[in-house]
Design an enzyme around this catalytic site. Structure first.
Site, PDB file in Angstrom:
ATOM      1  N   GLU A 163     -11.648 -19.034  29.308  1.00  0.00           N
ATOM      2  CA  GLU A 163     -13.100 -18.877  29.427  1.00  0.00           C
ATOM      3  C   GLU A 163     -13.670 -19.232  28.061  1.00  0.00           C
ATOM      4  O   GLU A 163     -13.466 -18.496  27.096  1.00  0.00           O
ATOM      5  CB  GLU A 163     -13.433 -17.447  29.855  1.00  0.00           C
ATOM      6  CG  GLU A 163     -14.779 -17.360  30.540  1.00  0.00           C
ATOM      7  CD  GLU A 163     -15.880 -16.935  29.603  1.00  0.00           C
ATOM      8  OE1 GLU A 163     -16.493 -17.828  28.974  1.00  0.00           O
ATOM      9  OE2 GLU A 163     -16.112 -15.722  29.484  1.00  0.00           O
ATOM     10  N   CYS A 203     -21.386 -16.325  25.638  1.00  0.00           N
ATOM     11  CA  CYS A 203     -20.899 -17.628  26.079  1.00  0.00           C
ATOM     12  C   CYS A 203     -21.849 -18.252  27.092  1.00  0.00           C
ATOM     13  O   CYS A 203     -21.994 -19.464  27.147  1.00  0.00           O
ATOM     14  CB  CYS A 203     -19.498 -17.500  26.659  1.00  0.00           C
ATOM     15  SG  CYS A 203     -19.335 -16.180  27.846  1.00  0.00           S
TER      16      CYS A 203
HETATM   17  P1  NAI Z   1     -12.119 -17.950  18.147  1.00  0.00           P
HETATM   18  O1  NAI Z   1     -11.969 -18.745  19.375  1.00  0.00           O
HETATM   19  O2  NAI Z   1     -11.373 -18.369  16.936  1.00  0.00           O
HETATM   20  O3  NAI Z   1     -11.725 -16.418  18.418  1.00  0.00           O
HETATM   21  C1  NAI Z   1     -11.517 -15.825  19.678  1.00  0.00           C
HETATM   22  C2  NAI Z   1     -10.201 -15.072  19.684  1.00  0.00           C
HETATM   23  O4  NAI Z   1      -9.118 -15.996  19.559  1.00  0.00           O
HETATM   24  C3  NAI Z   1     -10.015 -14.084  18.545  1.00  0.00           C
HETATM   25  O5  NAI Z   1      -9.314 -12.960  19.036  1.00  0.00           O
HETATM   26  C4  NAI Z   1      -9.143 -14.856  17.568  1.00  0.00           C
HETATM   27  O6  NAI Z   1      -8.398 -14.036  16.714  1.00  0.00           O
HETATM   28  C5  NAI Z   1      -8.247 -15.609  18.518  1.00  0.00           C
HETATM   29  N1  NAI Z   1      -7.627 -16.818  17.985  1.00  0.00           N
HETATM   30  C6  NAI Z   1      -8.062 -17.631  16.994  1.00  0.00           C
HETATM   31  N2  NAI Z   1      -7.218 -18.659  16.829  1.00  0.00           N
HETATM   32  C7  NAI Z   1      -6.228 -18.523  17.727  1.00  0.00           C
HETATM   33  C8  NAI Z   1      -5.064 -19.282  18.078  1.00  0.00           C
HETATM   34  N3  NAI Z   1      -4.766 -20.422  17.448  1.00  0.00           N
HETATM   35  N4  NAI Z   1      -4.276 -18.854  19.073  1.00  0.00           N
HETATM   36  C9  NAI Z   1      -4.573 -17.729  19.743  1.00  0.00           C
HETATM   37  N5  NAI Z   1      -5.639 -16.967  19.462  1.00  0.00           N
HETATM   38  C10 NAI Z   1      -6.476 -17.354  18.471  1.00  0.00           C
HETATM   39  O7  NAI Z   1     -13.660 -17.872  17.817  1.00  0.00           O
HETATM   40  P2  NAI Z   1     -14.357 -17.552  16.402  1.00  0.00           P
HETATM   41  O8  NAI Z   1     -13.738 -18.366  15.308  1.00  0.00           O
HETATM   42  O9  NAI Z   1     -14.400 -16.102  16.229  1.00  0.00           O
HETATM   43  O10 NAI Z   1     -15.826 -18.116  16.658  1.00  0.00           O
HETATM   44  C11 NAI Z   1     -16.111 -19.488  16.460  1.00  0.00           C
HETATM   45  C12 NAI Z   1     -17.030 -19.997  17.527  1.00  0.00           C
HETATM   46  O11 NAI Z   1     -16.403 -19.905  18.792  1.00  0.00           O
HETATM   47  C13 NAI Z   1     -18.322 -19.233  17.695  1.00  0.00           C
HETATM   48  O12 NAI Z   1     -19.281 -19.653  16.797  1.00  0.00           O
HETATM   49  C14 NAI Z   1     -18.677 -19.532  19.124  1.00  0.00           C
HETATM   50  O13 NAI Z   1     -19.363 -20.761  19.185  1.00  0.00           O
HETATM   51  C15 NAI Z   1     -17.340 -19.667  19.800  1.00  0.00           C
HETATM   52  N6  NAI Z   1     -16.982 -18.436  20.531  1.00  0.00           N
HETATM   53  C16 NAI Z   1     -17.166 -18.415  21.866  1.00  0.00           C
HETATM   54  C17 NAI Z   1     -16.887 -17.277  22.582  1.00  0.00           C
HETATM   55  C18 NAI Z   1     -17.116 -17.231  24.039  1.00  0.00           C
HETATM   56  O14 NAI Z   1     -17.148 -16.159  24.625  1.00  0.00           O
HETATM   57  N7  NAI Z   1     -17.246 -18.350  24.706  1.00  0.00           N
HETATM   58  C19 NAI Z   1     -16.394 -16.061  21.939  1.00  0.00           C
HETATM   59  C20 NAI Z   1     -16.159 -16.202  20.532  1.00  0.00           C
HETATM   60  C21 NAI Z   1     -16.469 -17.355  19.869  1.00  0.00           C
END
Ligand code: NAI
Ligand code: MG
Length: 491
Positions: free
Chosen positions: A269, A303
């Site tokens: 998602e 999101c």
């Molecule tokens: P992210 O995608 O890096 O973080 C989400 C989760 O994934 C966190 O628990 C993080 O620790 C984990 N994660 C990070 N790298 C990973 C990897 N290689 N393998 C497995 N898990 C990993 O998002 P971030 O850096 O916090 O936010 C960056 C941008 O992402 C935001 O500005 C936003 O645009 C988007 N975002 C979108 C979300 C949504 O619900 N669609 C939620 C969070 C961020």
């Protein structure tokens, strides 16, 4: 009322009365440091490393959190594997009892969870109180109801749990995203290793303790805390049968690449850039409220945020004027204040990202509007922001800003609205405002979005599936559809 009418089961009313933010903070107990939750207890990390989590509204540290390395993840996955045999054989009606109990306990502790969610993540208390926590309980109640009905849900088929689910969640709705994943996984007989986001681990850890108090067998639910590398270790672990991820599209793609060719099941998602389409026959005052809610709810860290407003040209000037006036009334500030509409940005990194994209919008020539509100001296805050004169090729019209920033464009005909609405790589959600029912259906058929809201926005119900397509990911959470990613032998 008839004297013989049985009394309704009472749920203790939740008292949210507190005089100050300080008093609210005293309502929750926060330990100095937290271990990993493995096999039903808190454990020191083999990594011996900890990181701190802060309150983004004050920048003050709240606690230190264990950082799980590969060995720690291995321990958690092995605990989940070991618990899997007996949990999958536990009759559905018994699994349901645990989930119902968990749901009730969340309701009973709604205040504690709401305050903790707000402290650690920055969202307004009125949102954690009235949206996040009630919905978390609702998702557990809902999936508890399915646990003993799987054969009825999939007649003639033989639904079997997949085994161990590795679940990685983001920081925008920490407990809610957890419930969307954990409730269906446990209901279907899977065990779980959860990796919360590094800025918002506290409620998942509080929930872990709650599962122990609910008597959930050890190892059925585990939490490994840490940042990206911890999530990557969990995804890569050979003992994980199913990966569920919510977060950025970039990380989602990296996960998909990393498990390609393995037998792991995957649901993603990811991000969105939802169009919010307002026609000239829309009920204007309600549409204004819908648009404001669509983009400023949870500081725009959503999101499915309605981050692109498409307003019909004939009413555009009038609508945007009204919107600007409405923005002046939004209260930005202390998330623990019950009157706050827009709380703190979740992290400094996210604030930097929002600031950068807003600067890009100005450079690209869009017109910026921000209300005259004052921001607190400390903490991460950003003013509610509108961009007018946005063109489709602008980065602020294409990229997910994930902050309180709305890009406004206009259209003349329904066909043009569709063309513009669908002009992004995403496809998670969309909103339509019009009084014509036929037009709503016409639009819903053509909008490339997993969810289309009509004359409302950001409405959620556990019985309703949610998810995207294109770069917004695949798989559904919620409803009967939400069971599918956790079962084999079904379709
Ligand atoms: P992210 O995608 O890096 O973080 C989400 C989760 O994934 C966190 O628990 C993080 O620790 C984990 N994660 C990070 N790298 C990973 C990897 N290689 N393998 C497995 N898990 C990993 O998002 P971030 O850096 O916090 O936010 C960056 C941008 O992402 C935001 O500005 C936003 O645009 C988007 N975002 C979108 C979300 C949504 O619900 N669609 C939620 C969070 C961020
Ligand atoms: Mg935090």
């Amino acid at each position: 009322m008839n004297e013989k009418t049985p009394a309704k089961p009472e749920i203790a009313p939740v008292d949210f009365e507190y005089a100050s933010s300080r008093e609210a903070t005293d309502l929750v107990e926060i330990d100095d440091s937290y271990g990993l939750w493995i096999n039903g207890a808190s454990r020191s990390p083999a990594s011996k490393r900890y990181f701190s989590t802060i309150n983004p509204a004050t920048e003050e540290p709240l606690a230190r959190i264990a950082e799980a390395n590969e060995r720690d993840v291995d321990r958690a996955v092995k605990a989940a594997r070991k618990a899997s045999d007996s949990w999958r054989r536990t009759p559905g009606k018994e699994r349901a009892k645990y989930l119902f109990r968990i749901a009730r306990m969340i309701q009973e502790r709604a205040r504690e969870f709401a305050v903790l969610e707000t402290l650690d993540g920055g969202k307004p208390i009125k949102e954690s109180r009235d949206f996040d926590i009630p919905l978390v309980a609702a998702y557990f109640f809902y999936y508890a109801g399915w646990a003993d009905k799987l054969e009825y849900a999939f007649p003639g088929l033989k639904p079997e749990p997949l085994g161990v689910a590795g679940q990685v969640i983001p920081w925008n709705f920490p407990l809610l995203m957890m419930s969307w994943k954990v409730a269906p996984a446990l209901a279907t007989g899977n065990t779980v290793v959860l990796k919360p986001a590094e800025t918002t681990s506290l409620t998942a850890l509080a929930f872990a303790r709650l599962t122990a108090e609910a008597g959930l067998p050890s190892g059925v639910f585990n939490v490994v805390t840490g940042a990206g590398p911890t999530g990557a270790s969990l995804v890569a672990h050979p003992g994980v049968d199913k990966v569920a991820f919510t977060g950025s599209t970039a990380v989602g793609k990296a996960i998909q690449r990393s498990i390609a060719g393995s037998p792991k099941h995957l649901t993603l998602e990811l991000g969105g850039k939802a169009p919010h389409v307002v026609f000239d026959d829309a009920p204007i005052d309600q549409a204004i409220e819908g648009v404001v809610n669509g983009i400023f709810f949870n500081q725009g860290h959503v999101c499915c945020a309605g981050s692109r407003l498409l307003v019909q040209e004939s009413i555009a000037d009038h609508f945007v004027d009204k919107l600007k006036r409405r923005l002046e009334t939004l209260r930005v500030g202390d998330p623990l204040d019950k009157n706050t509409d827009v709380g703190a940005i979740n992290s400094e990194a996210q604030l930097d990202k929002i600031t950068e994209l807003v600067d890009v919008g100005i450079e690209e020539g869009a017109g910026i509007y921000q209300p005259a509100c004052e921001l607190p001296d400390r903490g991460y805050f950003f003013k509610p922001t509108l961009f007018t004169g946005v063109s489709q090729s602008h980065r602020i019209a294409q990229e997910e800003i994930f902050g309180p920033v709305l890009s406004i464009m206009t259209f003349r005909t329904p066909a043009e609205a569709i063309e513009k609405a669908n002009n992004t790589p995403y496809g998670l959600s969309a909103g339509v405002w019009t009084t014509k029912g036929s037009r709503i259906l016409w639009m819903a058929d053509r909008l490339k979005a997993g969810v289309v809201w009509a004359n409302t926005y950001n409405k959620f119900d556990p019985a309703s599936p949610f998810g995207g397509y294109q770069e917004s990911g695949f798989g559904r959470e919620g409803g009967k559809h939400g069971l599918l990613p956790y079962l084999s032998g079904v379709r």
